[in-house]
Design a protein around this motif. Sequence first.
Motif, PDB file in Angstrom:
ATOM      1  N   TYR A   9       0.801  -1.216   0.000  1.00  0.00           N
ATOM      2  CA  TYR A   9       0.000   0.000   0.000  1.00  0.00           C
ATOM      3  C   TYR A   9       0.836   1.269   0.000  1.00  0.00           C
ATOM      4  O   TYR A   9       0.404   2.291  -0.548  1.00  0.00           O
ATOM      5  CB  TYR A   9      -0.974  -0.012   1.175  1.00  0.00           C
ATOM      6  CG  TYR A   9      -1.889  -1.219   1.153  1.00  0.00           C
ATOM      7  CD1 TYR A   9      -2.590  -1.562   0.005  1.00  0.00           C
ATOM      8  CD2 TYR A   9      -2.025  -2.034   2.270  1.00  0.00           C
ATOM      9  CE1 TYR A   9      -3.417  -2.679  -0.029  1.00  0.00           C
ATOM     10  CE2 TYR A   9      -2.849  -3.145   2.250  1.00  0.00           C
ATOM     11  CZ  TYR A   9      -3.538  -3.464   1.090  1.00  0.00           C
ATOM     12  OH  TYR A   9      -4.334  -4.569   1.061  1.00  0.00           O
ATOM     13  N   ASP A  10       2.023   1.232   0.589  1.00  0.00           N
ATOM     14  CA  ASP A  10       2.883   2.415   0.583  1.00  0.00           C
ATOM     15  C   ASP A  10       3.316   2.773  -0.841  1.00  0.00           C
ATOM     16  O   ASP A  10       3.215   3.926  -1.256  1.00  0.00           O
ATOM     17  CB  ASP A  10       4.118   2.210   1.459  1.00  0.00           C
ATOM     18  CG  ASP A  10       3.780   2.159   2.940  1.00  0.00           C
ATOM     19  OD1 ASP A  10       2.704   2.663   3.334  1.00  0.00           O
ATOM     20  OD2 ASP A  10       4.592   1.600   3.709  1.00  0.00           O
ATOM     21  N   ARG A  11       3.803   1.781  -1.578  1.00  0.00           N
ATOM     22  CA  ARG A  11       4.194   2.032  -2.972  1.00  0.00           C
ATOM     23  C   ARG A  11       2.992   2.421  -3.805  1.00  0.00           C
ATOM     24  O   ARG A  11       3.072   3.290  -4.666  1.00  0.00           O
ATOM     25  CB  ARG A  11       4.861   0.807  -3.581  1.00  0.00           C
ATOM     26  CG  ARG A  11       6.306   0.695  -3.253  1.00  0.00           C
ATOM     27  CD  ARG A  11       6.942  -0.369  -4.106  1.00  0.00           C
ATOM     28  NE  ARG A  11       8.374  -0.373  -3.872  1.00  0.00           N
ATOM     29  CZ  ARG A  11       9.155  -1.374  -4.174  1.00  0.00           C
ATOM     30  NH1 ARG A  11       8.667  -2.458  -4.728  1.00  0.00           N
ATOM     31  NH2 ARG A  11      10.439  -1.310  -3.927  1.00  0.00           N
ATOM     32  N   ALA A  12       1.876   1.739  -3.580  1.00  0.00           N
ATOM     33  CA  ALA A  12       0.657   2.043  -4.328  1.00  0.00           C
ATOM     34  C   ALA A  12       0.266   3.507  -4.129  1.00  0.00           C
ATOM     35  O   ALA A  12       0.048   4.240  -5.101  1.00  0.00           O
ATOM     36  CB  ALA A  12      -0.481   1.129  -3.887  1.00  0.00           C
ATOM     37  N   GLU A  13       0.204   3.928  -2.884  1.00  0.00           N
ATOM     38  CA  GLU A  13      -0.206   5.302  -2.594  1.00  0.00           C
ATOM     39  C   GLU A  13       0.763   6.314  -3.188  1.00  0.00           C
ATOM     40  O   GLU A  13       0.343   7.321  -3.774  1.00  0.00           O
ATOM     41  CB  GLU A  13      -0.332   5.525  -1.089  1.00  0.00           C
ATOM     42  CG  GLU A  13      -0.789   6.935  -0.760  1.00  0.00           C
ATOM     43  CD  GLU A  13      -0.971   7.183   0.726  1.00  0.00           C
ATOM     44  OE1 GLU A  13      -1.383   8.316   1.058  1.00  0.00           O
ATOM     45  OE2 GLU A  13      -0.694   6.285   1.550  1.00  0.00           O
ATOM     46  N   ALA A  14       2.054   6.062  -3.075  1.00  0.00           N
ATOM     47  CA  ALA A  14       3.049   7.009  -3.612  1.00  0.00           C
ATOM     48  C   ALA A  14       2.885   7.169  -5.121  1.00  0.00           C
ATOM     49  O   ALA A  14       2.872   8.302  -5.632  1.00  0.00           O
ATOM     50  CB  ALA A  14       4.455   6.528  -3.276  1.00  0.00           C
ATOM     51  N   LEU A  15       2.742   6.066  -5.835  1.00  0.00           N
ATOM     52  CA  LEU A  15       2.584   6.141  -7.290  1.00  0.00           C
ATOM     53  C   LEU A  15       1.263   6.805  -7.678  1.00  0.00           C
ATOM     54  O   LEU A  15       1.220   7.619  -8.606  1.00  0.00           O
ATOM     55  CB  LEU A  15       2.676   4.745  -7.911  1.00  0.00           C
ATOM     56  CG  LEU A  15       4.079   4.163  -7.959  1.00  0.00           C
ATOM     57  CD1 LEU A  15       4.031   2.652  -8.134  1.00  0.00           C
ATOM     58  CD2 LEU A  15       4.886   4.809  -9.078  1.00  0.00           C
ATOM     59  N   LEU A  16       0.203   6.462  -6.976  1.00  0.00           N
ATOM     60  CA  LEU A  16      -1.095   7.059  -7.289  1.00  0.00           C
ATOM     61  C   LEU A  16      -1.092   8.561  -7.021  1.00  0.00           C
ATOM     62  O   LEU A  16      -1.655   9.339  -7.801  1.00  0.00           O
ATOM     63  CB  LEU A  16      -2.202   6.362  -6.482  1.00  0.00           C
ATOM     64  CG  LEU A  16      -2.467   4.901  -6.862  1.00  0.00           C
ATOM     65  CD1 LEU A  16      -3.418   4.257  -5.857  1.00  0.00           C
ATOM     66  CD2 LEU A  16      -2.996   4.775  -8.278  1.00  0.00           C
ATOM     67  N   LEU A  28      -9.146   2.384   2.131  1.00  0.00           N
ATOM     68  CA  LEU A  28     -10.042   1.335   2.622  1.00  0.00           C
ATOM     69  C   LEU A  28      -9.278   0.046   2.903  1.00  0.00           C
ATOM     70  O   LEU A  28      -9.514  -0.617   3.916  1.00  0.00           O
ATOM     71  CB  LEU A  28     -11.149   1.053   1.607  1.00  0.00           C
ATOM     72  CG  LEU A  28     -12.328   2.008   1.599  1.00  0.00           C
ATOM     73  CD1 LEU A  28     -13.274   1.665   0.455  1.00  0.00           C
ATOM     74  CD2 LEU A  28     -13.061   1.971   2.927  1.00  0.00           C
ATOM     75  N   ALA A  29      -8.379  -0.306   1.995  1.00  0.00           N
ATOM     76  CA  ALA A  29      -7.591  -1.532   2.172  1.00  0.00           C
ATOM     77  C   ALA A  29      -6.753  -1.469   3.444  1.00  0.00           C
ATOM     78  O   ALA A  29      -6.498  -2.494   4.078  1.00  0.00           O
ATOM     79  CB  ALA A  29      -6.699  -1.771   0.959  1.00  0.00           C
ATOM     80  N   ARG A  30      -6.345  -0.268   3.814  1.00  0.00           N
ATOM     81  CA  ARG A  30      -5.567  -0.078   5.041  1.00  0.00           C
ATOM     82  C   ARG A  30      -6.464   0.009   6.274  1.00  0.00           C
ATOM     83  O   ARG A  30      -5.972   0.082   7.396  1.00  0.00           O
ATOM     84  CB  ARG A  30      -4.760   1.211   4.940  1.00  0.00           C
ATOM     85  CG  ARG A  30      -3.577   1.124   4.021  1.00  0.00           C
ATOM     86  CD  ARG A  30      -2.853   2.440   4.020  1.00  0.00           C
ATOM     87  NE  ARG A  30      -1.508   2.271   3.540  1.00  0.00           N
ATOM     88  CZ  ARG A  30      -0.779   3.250   3.036  1.00  0.00           C
ATOM     89  NH1 ARG A  30      -1.271   4.475   2.969  1.00  0.00           N
ATOM     90  NH2 ARG A  30       0.445   3.017   2.609  1.00  0.00           N
ATOM     91  N   GLY A  31      -7.767   0.084   6.055  1.00  0.00           N
ATOM     92  CA  GLY A  31      -8.701   0.208   7.167  1.00  0.00           C
ATOM     93  C   GLY A  31      -8.919   1.636   7.609  1.00  0.00           C
ATOM     94  O   GLY A  31      -9.493   1.882   8.670  1.00  0.00           O
ATOM     95  N   ASN A  32      -8.489   2.600   6.805  1.00  0.00           N
ATOM     96  CA  ASN A  32      -8.639   4.006   7.151  1.00  0.00           C
ATOM     97  C   ASN A  32      -9.927   4.542   6.520  1.00  0.00           C
ATOM     98  O   ASN A  32      -9.913   5.174   5.463  1.00  0.00           O
ATOM     99  CB  ASN A  32      -7.429   4.803   6.680  1.00  0.00           C
ATOM    100  CG  ASN A  32      -7.418   6.202   7.247  1.00  0.00           C
ATOM    101  OD1 ASN A  32      -8.463   6.740   7.615  1.00  0.00           O
ATOM    102  ND2 ASN A  32      -6.239   6.801   7.302  1.00  0.00           N
ATOM    103  N   LEU A  33     -11.038   4.277   7.182  1.00  0.00           N
ATOM    104  CA  LEU A  33     -12.352   4.640   6.647  1.00  0.00           C
ATOM    105  C   LEU A  33     -12.550   6.147   6.561  1.00  0.00           C
ATOM    106  O   LEU A  33     -13.165   6.642   5.611  1.00  0.00           O
ATOM    107  CB  LEU A  33     -13.450   4.010   7.503  1.00  0.00           C
ATOM    108  CG  LEU A  33     -13.416   2.485   7.610  1.00  0.00           C
ATOM    109  CD1 LEU A  33     -14.544   1.986   8.505  1.00  0.00           C
ATOM    110  CD2 LEU A  33     -13.478   1.844   6.245  1.00  0.00           C
ATOM    111  N   GLU A  34     -12.032   6.885   7.518  1.00  0.00           N
ATOM    112  CA  GLU A  34     -12.198   8.348   7.514  1.00  0.00           C
ATOM    113  C   GLU A  34     -11.498   8.965   6.314  1.00  0.00           C
ATOM    114  O   GLU A  34     -12.057   9.829   5.636  1.00  0.00           O
ATOM    115  CB  GLU A  34     -11.686   8.944   8.820  1.00  0.00           C
ATOM    116  CG  GLU A  34     -11.924  10.445   8.947  1.00  0.00           C
ATOM    117  CD  GLU A  34     -13.405  10.826   8.862  1.00  0.00           C
ATOM    118  OE1 GLU A  34     -13.681  11.938   8.370  1.00  0.00           O
ATOM    119  OE2 GLU A  34     -14.270  10.044   9.279  1.00  0.00           O
ATOM    120  N   GLU A  35     -10.267   8.545   6.046  1.00  0.00           N
ATOM    121  CA  GLU A  35      -9.539   9.071   4.884  1.00  0.00           C
ATOM    122  C   GLU A  35     -10.267   8.716   3.590  1.00  0.00           C
ATOM    123  O   GLU A  35     -10.401   9.549   2.694  1.00  0.00           O
ATOM    124  CB  GLU A  35      -8.119   8.522   4.842  1.00  0.00           C
ATOM    125  CG  GLU A  35      -7.314   9.041   3.648  1.00  0.00           C
ATOM    126  CD  GLU A  35      -5.928   8.432   3.550  1.00  0.00           C
ATOM    127  OE1 GLU A  35      -5.231   8.754   2.570  1.00  0.00           O
ATOM    128  OE2 GLU A  35      -5.532   7.640   4.427  1.00  0.00           O
TER     129      GLU A  35
END
Length: 167
Positions: free
Chosen positions: A106-113, A141-148
């Motif tokens: 998810y870290d790489r995914a978020e950085a690229l996105l 969502l995949a990280r469980g961060n519903l608020e974000e």
Amino acid sequence: SRDGFELAVAVFLRVSDYLIVRGHWNEAMDLAFMLLDETKRNGDDISAARLRTWPIGWVYRHRGQLQLAKEETSKGLEVLEGSEDKWFTAYAKRNLGRTYQELGDYDRAEALLREALDCYQEEEDDHHIYFLTANLASVALARGNLEEARELCHGILPKLELMDAPE
């Protein structure tokens, strides 16, 4: 001629949209690999990079062949980042980011996105801003961060309502 070949690749990239939407993934891949071979003979690294991103990397990702998707899209992105083709570079980052998301990185995914989103925001490309924001919400969502995820989705709703697109 080189200009004729580049035009042929550009036309194929457009036609492959139609093929993919109509479910002709195998045909799109067969043609893409034939053209990829020609790009090597013609020394056209940019066209090869575009083909590795679309349709090759995209189809691999959607078939669940995530390692192949990562390899092909990474090869394409490496070349595209040194080019002036900002749109395809952003597209490659989005596709690779989605692949990393499916791989659980998810870290790489978020950085690229986020990098891809920055490019589309500079271009004021609302269509792709919507998709990238939705992709980032999916990572949240995949990280469980519903608020974000909720904040990201609410942030794009006003633009979505103005868009004339069925997605």
